[in-house]
Design a protein around this motif. Structure first.
Motif, PDB file in Angstrom:
ATOM      1  N   VAL A  36      13.998  24.763   4.736  1.00 57.96           N
ATOM      2  CA  VAL A  36      14.679  26.012   4.372  1.00 57.96           C
ATOM      3  C   VAL A  36      13.754  27.184   4.680  1.00 57.96           C
ATOM      4  O   VAL A  36      12.620  27.230   4.191  1.00 57.96           O
ATOM      5  N   PHE A  37      14.233  28.109   5.501  1.00 52.80           N
ATOM      6  CA  PHE A  37      13.514  29.345   5.787  1.00 52.80           C
ATOM      7  C   PHE A  37      14.345  30.506   5.209  1.00 52.80           C
ATOM      8  O   PHE A  37      15.334  30.949   5.803  1.00 52.80           O
ATOM      9  N   ASP A  38      13.926  31.002   4.069  1.00 55.77           N
ATOM     10  CA  ASP A  38      14.734  31.979   3.341  1.00 55.77           C
ATOM     11  C   ASP A  38      14.775  33.362   3.991  1.00 55.77           C
ATOM     12  O   ASP A  38      15.766  34.077   3.864  1.00 55.77           O
ATOM     13  N   HIS A  39      13.694  33.755   4.670  1.00 52.08           N
ATOM     14  CA  HIS A  39      13.579  35.141   5.096  1.00 52.08           C
ATOM     15  C   HIS A  39      13.708  35.321   6.607  1.00 52.08           C
ATOM     16  O   HIS A  39      13.326  36.359   7.145  1.00 52.08           O
ATOM     17  N   VAL A  40      14.255  34.346   7.284  1.00 48.29           N
ATOM     18  CA  VAL A  40      14.432  34.432   8.733  1.00 48.29           C
ATOM     19  C   VAL A  40      15.786  35.052   9.048  1.00 48.29           C
ATOM     20  O   VAL A  40      16.823  34.579   8.575  1.00 48.29           O
ATOM     21  N   THR A  41      15.755  36.125   9.866  1.00 50.33           N
ATOM     22  CA  THR A  41      17.009  36.791  10.245  1.00 50.33           C
ATOM     23  C   THR A  41      17.207  36.866  11.747  1.00 50.33           C
ATOM     24  O   THR A  41      18.290  37.240  12.206  1.00 50.33           O
ATOM     25  N   ASP A  42      16.149  36.533  12.536  1.00 51.68           N
ATOM     26  CA  ASP A  42      16.280  36.559  13.986  1.00 51.68           C
ATOM     27  C   ASP A  42      15.353  35.523  14.597  1.00 51.68           C
ATOM     28  O   ASP A  42      14.575  34.859  13.894  1.00 51.68           O
ATOM     29  N   LEU A  43      15.408  35.361  15.911  1.00 52.27           N
ATOM     30  CA  LEU A  43      14.646  34.326  16.588  1.00 52.27           C
ATOM     31  C   LEU A  43      13.139  34.570  16.531  1.00 52.27           C
ATOM     32  O   LEU A  43      12.351  33.617  16.461  1.00 52.27           O
ATOM     33  N   LYS A  44      12.721  35.815  16.565  1.00 54.01           N
ATOM     34  CA  LYS A  44      11.294  36.102  16.458  1.00 54.01           C
ATOM     35  C   LYS A  44      10.753  35.614  15.116  1.00 54.01           C
ATOM     36  O   LYS A  44       9.698  34.960  15.054  1.00 54.01           O
TER      37      LYS A  44
ATOM     38  N   ALA B   5       8.014  31.502  11.522  1.00 52.21           N
ATOM     39  CA  ALA B   5       8.170  30.579  10.394  1.00 52.21           C
ATOM     40  C   ALA B   5       7.929  29.137  10.826  1.00 52.21           C
ATOM     41  O   ALA B   5       7.313  28.344  10.096  1.00 52.21           O
ATOM     42  N   LEU B   6       8.405  28.799  12.014  1.00 54.05           N
ATOM     43  CA  LEU B   6       8.241  27.439  12.516  1.00 54.05           C
ATOM     44  C   LEU B   6       6.765  27.135  12.778  1.00 54.05           C
ATOM     45  O   LEU B   6       6.278  26.039  12.462  1.00 54.05           O
ATOM     46  N   THR B   7       6.036  28.100  13.328  1.00 55.02           N
ATOM     47  CA  THR B   7       4.611  27.904  13.582  1.00 55.02           C
ATOM     48  C   THR B   7       3.842  27.737  12.275  1.00 55.02           C
ATOM     49  O   THR B   7       2.965  26.873  12.155  1.00 55.02           O
ATOM     50  N   THR B   8       4.176  28.528  11.283  1.00 54.13           N
ATOM     51  CA  THR B   8       3.551  28.394   9.965  1.00 54.13           C
ATOM     52  C   THR B   8       3.835  27.027   9.367  1.00 54.13           C
ATOM     53  O   THR B   8       2.949  26.386   8.770  1.00 54.13           O
ATOM     54  N   TRP B   9       5.060  26.562   9.553  1.00 55.16           N
ATOM     55  CA  TRP B   9       5.433  25.230   9.033  1.00 55.16           C
ATOM     56  C   TRP B   9       4.611  24.138   9.730  1.00 55.16           C
ATOM     57  O   TRP B   9       4.134  23.213   9.081  1.00 55.16           O
ATOM     58  N   LEU B  10       4.449  24.241  11.037  1.00 55.17           N
ATOM     59  CA  LEU B  10       3.662  23.250  11.779  1.00 55.17           C
ATOM     60  C   LEU B  10       2.223  23.208  11.283  1.00 55.17           C
ATOM     61  O   LEU B  10       1.644  22.125  11.102  1.00 55.17           O
TER      62      LEU B  10
ATOM     63  N   LEU C  12      19.094  28.459   6.978  1.00 61.10           N
ATOM     64  CA  LEU C  12      18.805  29.880   6.815  1.00 61.10           C
ATOM     65  C   LEU C  12      19.687  30.491   5.735  1.00 61.10           C
ATOM     66  O   LEU C  12      20.865  30.143   5.616  1.00 61.10           O
ATOM     67  N   ALA C  13      19.101  31.394   4.969  1.00 59.72           N
ATOM     68  CA  ALA C  13      19.876  32.087   3.939  1.00 59.72           C
ATOM     69  C   ALA C  13      20.868  33.055   4.563  1.00 59.72           C
ATOM     70  O   ALA C  13      21.930  33.328   4.010  1.00 59.72           O
ATOM     71  N   GLN C  14      20.499  33.602   5.737  1.00 62.95           N
ATOM     72  CA  GLN C  14      21.382  34.522   6.453  1.00 62.95           C
ATOM     73  C   GLN C  14      21.606  33.995   7.863  1.00 62.95           C
ATOM     74  O   GLN C  14      20.678  33.499   8.491  1.00 62.95           O
TER      75      GLN C  14
END
Length: 406
Positions: free
Chosen positions: A254-262, A267-272, A289-291
């Motif tokens: 779950v990525f709560d604060h993602v609203t666009d591809l950038k 977020a994906l890099t941080t998760w890795l 995604l929340a949004q």
């Protein structure tokens, strides 16, 4: 007395659809079934076992490659030099009718016949072991083969070698059997193959699926391996050991604060960076995604273009995490059905009844004879996913938020 029970090596599995992997990773994956099998034979030599049992589907296809045949010959010869017998029952993928090896296996190898046959070994300890089993004469075996297996003999140990599935009805194709039949034979151990998820059907005597030695798709997740079985106080006790060269993983984050591809890329890099694995792991990732993303950006995810670009531009993060992403999909947070759409009390009561384990198994029925579907069904996240999808589909049928129950 000790032996190894392995099954479903599936040498030469093609690992289709992994087009975005770097060449070094792709090479590792394509060799994974061989690497995993080698761990089985290495363990046999290290522990100096009395014999090795291979419960079917050594090859992935009836048309075995020269490389796969040569590989097995050399591994069997290694065991032959150490005076370790190998007993094989061919399964539905490598059924005996299509065994056209270019060379004969070494003398330590016994291939069981199409009917229930028995190979008796005399060990260095003086103990005798009778191994009873059969090889598939064709791709489908619809008759229960257990009736052709002999009752317990006078040997010190009696073992059954069986590549098959628990019987479910008239359309069974993979040597259907009943657990009660196996137990009635009074064997000391049943070495099972065919189901790629390791399962203990009975504790004593052990009736055990070893699972496959290497997962072949994202439907075959988790650590795979084989069993070292030893005699202890008059019983045979299995001990699992891992062989997987590559792991598969199916995750939802779950990525709560993602609203666009950038933002998704960051977020994906941080998760890795926070989820480093101990060995190469092929990960299929669902991002909630929340949004929602806008239609253009979502299309880039759906087409696979964005993931392809991410894999090429973030290799150092993937290498550091010991991961590669084989699939990425985005979903919105599941809509919870609440009154007045539907009475929550009745929904929760119905949900508990429908998604009860026995009911799920009965619904899937014969589909569970497929190894990849059985593997998926046994995953603890499966019921959760089914519930979420049912809620989403029910919401659509009711017309979403604008439909009110009366």
């Amino acid at each position: 007395m000790k032996f190894i029970h392995a099954a479903d090596l599936h040498l030469d599995s093609p690992f289709l659809g992994l087009t975005n992997l770097p060449n070094t990773v792709l090479s590792t994956v394509r060799q994974a079934t061989f690497t995993a099998a080698t761990k089985v034979f290495d363990r046999a030599l290290t522990d100096q076992v009395d014999f090795v049992l291979l419960a079917g589907d050594l090859f992935d296809r009836a048309e075995q490659s020269v490389a796969a045949q040569a590989y097995l010959f050399h591994q069997f010869e290694r065991l032959n030099q150490a005076k370790i017998p190998v007993i094989i029952s061919f399964g539905n993928h490598d059924f005996a009718a299509d065994q056209h090896q270019s060379v004969a296996y070494p003398d330590n190898v016994t291939i069981l016949g199409a009917m229930g046959t028995t190979k008796t070994l005399t060990l260095q300890s003086g103990e005798t072991v009778a191994v009873s089993g059969f090889s598939y004469p064709e791709r489908w075996v619809t008759q229960d083969p257990v009736a052709t297996f002999p009752d317990r003999s006078a040997a010190d140990w009696q073992i059954g070698l069986l590549h098959g599935a628990l019987a479910t009805g008239s359309d069974d194709h993979y040597a259907p059997f009943k657990l009660s039949e196996l137990l009635a034979k009074r064997y000391d151990y049943w070495a099972l193959g065919h189901i790629h998820h390791r399962q203990l059907l009975n504790e004593q005597p052990p009736v055990l699926y070893a699972g496959n030695t290497q997962g072949r798709s994202v439907n075959e997740t988790g650590v795979k391996g084989a069993y070292l079985v030893s005699s202890q106080a008059g019983k045979l006790v299995p001990s699992f050991f891992p062989t997987s060269a590559v792991l598969w993983e199916n995750l939802t984050v779950v990525f709560d604060h993602v609203t666009d591809l950038k933002a998704l890329g960051l977020a994906l890099t941080t998760w890795l960076e926070a989820h480093v694995t101990s060995q190469l792991t092929l990960t299929a990732l669902t991002v909630t995604l929340a949004q929602p993303l806008d239609a253009v950006e979502l299309a880039q995810i759906t087409s696979g273009d964005w993931l392809s670009l991410y894999l090429r531009t973030h290799q150092r993060y993937l290498v550091a995490a010991n991961r590669t992403l084989i699939k990425l999909q985005v979903s919105q947070a599941a809509t919870k059905i609440t009154a007045p759409q539907i009475d929550q009390q009745y929904w929760e009561r119905g949900q508990a009844q429908v998604f009860e384990s026995a009911n799920e198994r009965a619904t899937f029925g014969k589909l569970l004879q497929d190894t990849s579907l059985a593997e998926w069904f046994m995953q603890p996240t499966t019921t959760v996913q089914l519930k979420q999808q049912a809620e989403q589909e029910l919401t659509k049928l009711m017309g979403g938020e604008d439909n009110h129950a009366t």
